[in-house]
Design a protein around this motif. Structure first.
Motif, PDB file in Angstrom:
ATOM      1  N   GLY A 101       8.134  -1.164 -29.637  1.00 42.29           N
ATOM      2  CA  GLY A 101       8.018  -1.597 -28.243  1.00 42.29           C
ATOM      3  C   GLY A 101       8.995  -0.838 -27.358  1.00 42.29           C
ATOM      4  O   GLY A 101       9.997  -0.285 -27.837  1.00 42.29           O
ATOM      5  N   TYR A 130      17.221  -5.607 -19.110  1.00 40.03           N
ATOM      6  CA  TYR A 130      18.090  -4.452 -18.820  1.00 40.03           C
ATOM      7  C   TYR A 130      19.574  -4.833 -18.840  1.00 40.03           C
ATOM      8  O   TYR A 130      20.378  -4.227 -19.560  1.00 40.03           O
ATOM      9  CB  TYR A 130      17.771  -3.847 -17.451  1.00 40.03           C
ATOM     10  N   CYS A 173      12.667   0.924 -12.643  1.00 40.47           N
ATOM     11  CA  CYS A 173      11.398   0.432 -13.190  1.00 40.47           C
ATOM     12  C   CYS A 173      10.345   0.517 -12.091  1.00 40.47           C
ATOM     13  O   CYS A 173      10.473  -0.132 -11.057  1.00 40.47           O
ATOM     14  CB  CYS A 173      11.580  -1.014 -13.633  1.00 40.47           C
ATOM     15  N   ASN A 177       8.636  -4.793 -12.789  1.00 40.95           N
ATOM     16  CA  ASN A 177       8.621  -6.168 -13.242  1.00 40.95           C
ATOM     17  C   ASN A 177       9.956  -6.734 -12.746  1.00 40.95           C
ATOM     18  O   ASN A 177      11.005  -6.201 -13.140  1.00 40.95           O
ATOM     19  CB  ASN A 177       8.556  -6.208 -14.772  1.00 40.95           C
ATOM     20  N   ASP A 205      11.541   3.381 -16.472  1.00 36.51           N
ATOM     21  CA  ASP A 205      10.673   2.520 -17.281  1.00 36.51           C
ATOM     22  C   ASP A 205       9.299   2.543 -16.608  1.00 36.51           C
ATOM     23  O   ASP A 205       9.119   1.963 -15.530  1.00 36.51           O
ATOM     24  CB  ASP A 205      11.274   1.105 -17.316  1.00 36.51           C
ATOM     25  N   SER A 239       1.810  -1.603 -24.711  1.00 35.45           N
ATOM     26  CA  SER A 239       1.688  -3.057 -24.569  1.00 35.45           C
ATOM     27  C   SER A 239       0.842  -3.451 -23.370  1.00 35.45           C
ATOM     28  O   SER A 239      -0.019  -4.320 -23.472  1.00 35.45           O
ATOM     29  CB  SER A 239       3.066  -3.696 -24.403  1.00 35.45           C
ATOM     30  N   ARG A 248       3.395  -3.849 -31.100  1.00 36.17           N
ATOM     31  CA  ARG A 248       4.804  -3.470 -30.952  1.00 36.17           C
ATOM     32  C   ARG A 248       4.987  -1.952 -31.072  1.00 36.17           C
ATOM     33  O   ARG A 248       5.605  -1.443 -32.019  1.00 36.17           O
ATOM     34  CB  ARG A 248       5.703  -4.202 -31.972  1.00 36.17           C
ATOM     35  N   VAL A 249       4.432  -1.250 -30.105  1.00 30.85           N
ATOM     36  CA  VAL A 249       4.620   0.204 -30.059  1.00 30.85           C
ATOM     37  C   VAL A 249       5.094   0.613 -28.662  1.00 30.85           C
ATOM     38  O   VAL A 249       4.440   0.295 -27.661  1.00 30.85           O
ATOM     39  CB  VAL A 249       3.318   0.966 -30.373  1.00 30.85           C
ATOM     40  N   TYR A 326       2.262  -8.963 -11.594  1.00 27.52           N
ATOM     41  CA  TYR A 326       3.074 -10.113 -11.202  1.00 27.52           C
ATOM     42  C   TYR A 326       3.027 -10.324  -9.694  1.00 27.52           C
ATOM     43  O   TYR A 326       3.079  -9.355  -8.942  1.00 27.52           O
ATOM     44  CB  TYR A 326       4.541  -9.894 -11.588  1.00 27.52           C
TER      45      TYR A 326
END
Ligand code: PMP
Ligand code: GLU
Length: 400
Positions: A101, A130, A173, A177, A205, A239, A248-249, A326
């Motif tokens: 992940g 973070y 990011c 998120n 990210d 994901s 989980r990569v 979100y």
């Protein structure tokens, strides 16, 4: 006999707020309570069929053993190829390390880069892990607040003001998120002009890059500022874009010396990730990308539904996010009210009482260093979104 105490670092680290809410929802559901969950950021889609078929083939035919720590060579080649198509930037497989992940990739990076005395800049609101990863390394997270009036985006002036001789890295990011805020190419260029003046690492990210609603893919600092390459790290994974959270990569792409250091850390922690997950990821990256576009379009429709629905509730304000999945809703106008006996003094109370009374799970903005807000994931069906909106509206109507 009472054993000796835990390591001191455990006094300063908090559990992940998002995974805690996830655990609470699972507990309540196990008790038979019906919850509408817009909490954890996880696609509600199944992974594409061709990915599952590749995983089944891998289970039938292998290989079954460990792979090299950094990941299978064909996987790292596939990552480079997809990145070239998406970002227009070329990387070599020796610049890629595949981890369990993107969270694990960031954790390896933290172990390699941060130590006591270091400051790591984190524009906020920011994803829960973070700052905690920085703290676990004994370094200091420096939160740089980004106001809603500035689109929740870091400005070059705020970046310049936050950099000190101790600054080791900036974690950016985009799409973000929890806010969904996304930097355009011009905004990235302006940040790059500041970053160019200082010997610090920049970690981007980009796990939500393909869940972007103003185009196909969010702009990348890697394409906009090639001169930063020797100190730029891209973090990404399958994901979100491919609905593959449980595989989980994730990975990072970094200059070879940094990639080797991350590989060293991982070699002492987990070795390689599950071989079957690596083979499924090759299929995702090489396969037809229509699945990504389809999921994006579905999220787009849900985004409008939830934002319009929230904005229609008296006392809630919600802007239109340009990426991720979100909604970040301002509930400040409702704080200080009561629900029965309970005072809703802040967003933490709001989220807790909303779960207890209305059975809707959301994550309080404070978990993301964004007090006064709630994060609602719209990686949920329209039926769930509608039902959550109806429950929230009814809940808000009872506050006095
Ligand atoms: N970065 C961000 C911003 C995220 O929201 C997530 C979600 N879990 C991750 C990284 C980690 O994703 P994963 O470990 O599933 O690749
Ligand atoms: N990133 C998702 C979230 O923010 C999943 C949980 C986690 O890894 O934090 O909800």
């Amino acid at each position: 006999m009472k054993p000796r105490s835990f390591a001191g670092r455990m006094q300063s680290v908090a559990p992940s707020a998002t995974t805690e809410v996830f655990k609470r929802v699972a507990e309540l559901r196990a008790q038979g309570v019906s919850i509408v969950s817009l909490s954890v950021g996880e696609p509600d889609f199944e992974p594409p069929l061709h990915v599952r078929e590749a995983a089944k083939r891998a289970l039938d035919h292998g290989p079954f053993g460990y792979t090299t720590v950094a990941g299978l060579a064909p996987l790292r080649e596939a990552i480079c190829e997809r990145s070239r198509l998406r970002r227009g930037v070329t990387h070599a497989p020796n610049e890629v390390v595949v981890s369990a992940g993107a969270k694990h990739a960031l954790f390896n990076l933290a172990q390699v880069l941060y130590e006591p005395g270091d400051e790591v800049l984190i524009p906020t609101p920011s994803w829960v892990s973070y700052a905690e990863q920085v703290t676990l390394c004994g370094a200091t997270p420096v939160l740089v607040p980004c106001r809603e009036e500035q689109g929740f985006l870091l400005t070059p002036a705020a970046l310049a003001a936050a950099i000190t001789p101790r600054t080791k890295a900036l974690i950016l990011c985009s799409p973000s998120n929890p806010t969904g805020a996304t930097y355009d190419a011009e905004q990235l260029r302006a940040l790059a002009d500041v970053l160019g003046l200082h010997p610090i690492w920049t970690i981007v990210d980009e796990i939500y890059a393909e869940l972007y609603y103003d185009g196909e893919c969010a702009p990348s600092l890697a394409s906009v500022a090639p001169e930063l390459r020797e100190r730029l790290v891209i973090v990404d994974g399958v994901s979100k874009s491919y609905a593959m959270t449980g595989f989980r990569v994730g990975w990072l792409m970094a200059p070879p010396t940094l990639a080797r250091a991350c590989e060293t850390v991982q070699s002492q922690a987990t070795t390689s990730i599950a071989t079957v997950a690596q083979l499924a990821t090759i299929a995702a990256l090489h396969g037809d990308q229509a699945c990504v576009r389809e999921m994006r379009e579905t999220y787009r429709a849900r985004r409008t539904r939830i934002v319009d629905g929230l904005a229609a509730i008296p006392g809630i304000r919600c802007g239109m996010p340009s990426g991720a999945f979100y909604a970040f809703a301002d509930v400040c106008a409702l704080l200080g009210r009561r629900e029965g006996e309970q005072l809703i003094a802040n967003d933490l109370d709001f989220a807790r009482v909303l779960l207890e009374r209305a059975r809707v799970a959301v994550v309080p903005g404070s978990a993301f260093h964004g007090p006064g807000y709630l994060r609602l994931s719209y990686a949920a069906s329209l039926a769930d979104i509608d039902s959550a909106l109806a429950r929230i509206a009814a809940f808000v109507a009872t506050l006095f």
